[in-house]
Scaffold this active site. Structure first.
Site, PDB file in Angstrom:
ATOM      1  N   ARG A  58     -44.264  62.470  19.488  1.00  0.00           N
ATOM      2  CA  ARG A  58     -44.651  63.633  20.289  1.00  0.00           C
ATOM      3  C   ARG A  58     -43.740  64.786  19.935  1.00  0.00           C
ATOM      4  O   ARG A  58     -42.521  64.670  20.054  1.00  0.00           O
ATOM      5  CB  ARG A  58     -44.440  63.342  21.782  1.00  0.00           C
ATOM      6  CG  ARG A  58     -45.522  62.612  22.416  1.00  0.00           C
ATOM      7  CD  ARG A  58     -45.524  62.669  23.920  1.00  0.00           C
ATOM      8  NE  ARG A  58     -44.283  62.856  24.639  1.00  0.00           N
ATOM      9  CZ  ARG A  58     -44.212  62.923  25.957  1.00  0.00           C
ATOM     10  NH1 ARG A  58     -45.316  62.816  26.674  1.00  0.00           N
ATOM     11  NH2 ARG A  58     -43.082  63.086  26.579  1.00  0.00           N
TER      12      ARG A  58
ATOM     13  N   THR B  59     -44.419  71.085  21.911  1.00  0.00           N
ATOM     14  CA  THR B  59     -45.867  71.190  22.215  1.00  0.00           C
ATOM     15  C   THR B  59     -46.399  69.951  22.936  1.00  0.00           C
ATOM     16  O   THR B  59     -47.489  69.994  23.513  1.00  0.00           O
ATOM     17  CB  THR B  59     -46.685  71.349  20.922  1.00  0.00           C
ATOM     18  OG1 THR B  59     -46.529  70.133  20.154  1.00  0.00           O
ATOM     19  CG2 THR B  59     -46.210  72.527  20.103  1.00  0.00           C
TER      20      THR B  59
ATOM     21  N   ASP C 100     -37.138  57.189  27.935  1.00  0.00           N
ATOM     22  CA  ASP C 100     -37.704  57.205  26.586  1.00  0.00           C
ATOM     23  C   ASP C 100     -37.694  55.783  26.030  1.00  0.00           C
ATOM     24  O   ASP C 100     -36.640  55.209  25.748  1.00  0.00           O
ATOM     25  CB  ASP C 100     -36.876  58.136  25.699  1.00  0.00           C
ATOM     26  CG  ASP C 100     -37.516  58.325  24.329  1.00  0.00           C
ATOM     27  OD1 ASP C 100     -37.841  59.471  23.991  1.00  0.00           O
ATOM     28  OD2 ASP C 100     -37.716  57.314  23.615  1.00  0.00           O
TER      29      ASP C 100
ATOM     30  N   ASP D 209     -36.002  55.184  22.511  1.00  0.00           N
ATOM     31  CA  ASP D 209     -34.530  55.254  22.565  1.00  0.00           C
ATOM     32  C   ASP D 209     -33.947  54.016  23.251  1.00  0.00           C
ATOM     33  O   ASP D 209     -32.896  53.512  22.844  1.00  0.00           O
ATOM     34  CB  ASP D 209     -34.084  56.514  23.321  1.00  0.00           C
ATOM     35  CG  ASP D 209     -34.194  57.760  22.452  1.00  0.00           C
ATOM     36  OD1 ASP D 209     -34.202  57.627  21.211  1.00  0.00           O
ATOM     37  OD2 ASP D 209     -34.280  58.864  23.016  1.00  0.00           O
TER      38      ASP D 209
HETATM   39  C1  PRP Z   1     -43.482  57.866  23.092  1.00  0.00           C
HETATM   40  C2  PRP Z   1     -44.236  56.602  23.424  1.00  0.00           C
HETATM   41  C3  PRP Z   1     -45.661  56.986  23.086  1.00  0.00           C
HETATM   42  C4  PRP Z   1     -45.706  58.429  23.471  1.00  0.00           C
HETATM   43  C5  PRP Z   1     -46.393  58.562  24.793  1.00  0.00           C
HETATM   44  O1  PRP Z   1     -43.234  57.984  21.754  1.00  0.00           O
HETATM   45  O2  PRP Z   1     -43.786  55.468  22.724  1.00  0.00           O
HETATM   46  O3  PRP Z   1     -45.992  56.807  21.722  1.00  0.00           O
HETATM   47  O4  PRP Z   1     -44.352  58.875  23.579  1.00  0.00           O
HETATM   48  O5  PRP Z   1     -46.574  59.887  25.153  1.00  0.00           O
HETATM   49  P1  PRP Z   1     -48.001  60.586  25.201  1.00  0.00           P
HETATM   50  O6  PRP Z   1     -48.928  59.633  25.912  1.00  0.00           O
HETATM   51  O7  PRP Z   1     -47.755  61.831  25.987  1.00  0.00           O
HETATM   52  O8  PRP Z   1     -48.441  60.879  23.809  1.00  0.00           O
HETATM   53  P2  PRP Z   1     -42.391  59.216  21.121  1.00  0.00           P
HETATM   54  O9  PRP Z   1     -43.307  60.353  20.858  1.00  0.00           O
HETATM   55  O10 PRP Z   1     -41.219  59.481  22.027  1.00  0.00           O
HETATM   56  O11 PRP Z   1     -41.965  58.690  19.711  1.00  0.00           O
HETATM   57  P3  PRP Z   1     -40.914  57.533  19.313  1.00  0.00           P
HETATM   58  O12 PRP Z   1     -41.541  56.211  19.695  1.00  0.00           O
HETATM   59  O13 PRP Z   1     -40.811  57.698  17.841  1.00  0.00           O
HETATM   60  O14 PRP Z   1     -39.631  57.774  20.060  1.00  0.00           O
HETATM   61  N1  URA Z   2     -42.627  58.620  26.115  1.00  0.00           N
HETATM   62  C1  URA Z   2     -41.683  57.821  26.657  1.00  0.00           C
HETATM   63  O1  URA Z   2     -41.020  57.075  25.934  1.00  0.00           O
HETATM   64  N2  URA Z   2     -41.503  57.862  27.995  1.00  0.00           N
HETATM   65  C2  URA Z   2     -42.235  58.656  28.794  1.00  0.00           C
HETATM   66  O2  URA Z   2     -42.026  58.626  30.024  1.00  0.00           O
HETATM   67  C3  URA Z   2     -43.202  59.473  28.216  1.00  0.00           C
HETATM   68  C4  URA Z   2     -43.394  59.442  26.874  1.00  0.00           C
END
Ligand code: PRP
Ligand code: URA
Length: 209
Positions: free
Chosen positions: A104, A108, A200, A203
């Site tokens: 994400r 944005t 997150d 993380d």
């Molecule tokens: C997180 C999570 C989803 C997304 C959810 O990933 O694992 O993929 O956010 O959010 P959304 O429903 O609003 O799209 P992130 O974008 O943080 O990436 P990462 O797993 O690489 O940390």
């Molecule tokens: N992605 C995450 O990892 N946690 C949230 O709460 C939303 C998006």
């Protein structure tokens, strides 16, 4: 219309409660995500079709039931979806694994695509897309669109925590996809994080913050 199944199993509830705690460390968080994925997988595969097969036990001939038809594939959305793969493979060791890379954009909140590698015969498979978090639904919806563009048809989605906004987005964009949700939370905050959520997920699984 696809199903939306919100889990009510006490083990799932207990384990989700544990990973929500801010003082649950990386090792326990990662392990528990795997355990929850295994339990979600058990519920999400409840309707897979079976067929009768004649076999011989050491005692006599008999009829047993085996999974029928399409083979399975698990597709984690990177990064956090990776944390769910091993738990699912413990239940379905013969499943193939594809990967979709999306993150994400922090400003944005739109998903940015960076990787896609799927089993060659993914169009023939029953696909389980996995990501612990369904927040706005942007990432999951985009991942499922990527699968459909590559010819996949039988798609299911599993997550550990969902916001109502994410479920609505998935129902609108992909009404054919069944959703299996560990817990349905209250809302998104101003940064589009799930409330109460768990922070997150990526993380916390990989210990990057
Ligand atoms: C997180 C999570 C989803 C997304 C959810 O990933 O694992 O993929 O956010 O959010 P959304 O429903 O609003 O799209 P992130 O974008 O943080 O990436 P990462 O797993 O690489 O940390
Ligand atoms: N992605 C995450 O990892 N946690 C949230 O709460 C939303 C998006």
């Amino acid at each position: 219309m696809g199903k939306v199944v919100i889990m009510d199993h006490p083990l799932i509830r207990h384990k989700i409660g544990y990973i929500r705690r801010k003082d649950t460390g990386t090792k326990d968080f990662r392990q528990t995500i795997g355990e929850i994925a295994m339990l979600l997988c058990y519920e999400a595969t409840r309707d897979l079709p079976l067929e009768d097969v004649e076999i011989e036990t050491p005692i006599c001939k008999t009829t047993v039931q085996e999974l029928k038809g399409k083979k399975l594939a698990v597709v984690p959305i990177l990064r956090a979806g990776l944390g769910m793969v091993d738990g699912i493979l413990q239940m379905i060791p013969a499943a193939k694994v594809g990967h979709i890379g999306l993150y994400r954009d922090p400003v944005t909140i739109e998903p940015v695509e960076y990787y896609c590698k799927l089993p060659e015969d993914c169009q023939e498979r029953e696909i389980f897309v996995v990501d612990p978090m369904l927040a706005t639904g942007g990432s999951s919806s985009a991942a499922i669109t990527m699968l459909k563009e590559r010819g996949c048809k039988n798609i299911h989605f599993m997550c550990i925590i969902a916001a109502p906004e994410g479920i609505e987005r998935m129902k609108k964009d992909h009404p054919d996809v069944d959703l299996y949700v560990g817990a349905l939370d209250e809302k998104l905050n101003e940064h589009c994080y799930i409330v109460p959520g768990l922070g997150d997920a990526g993380d916390r699984i990989f210990g990057t913050k």
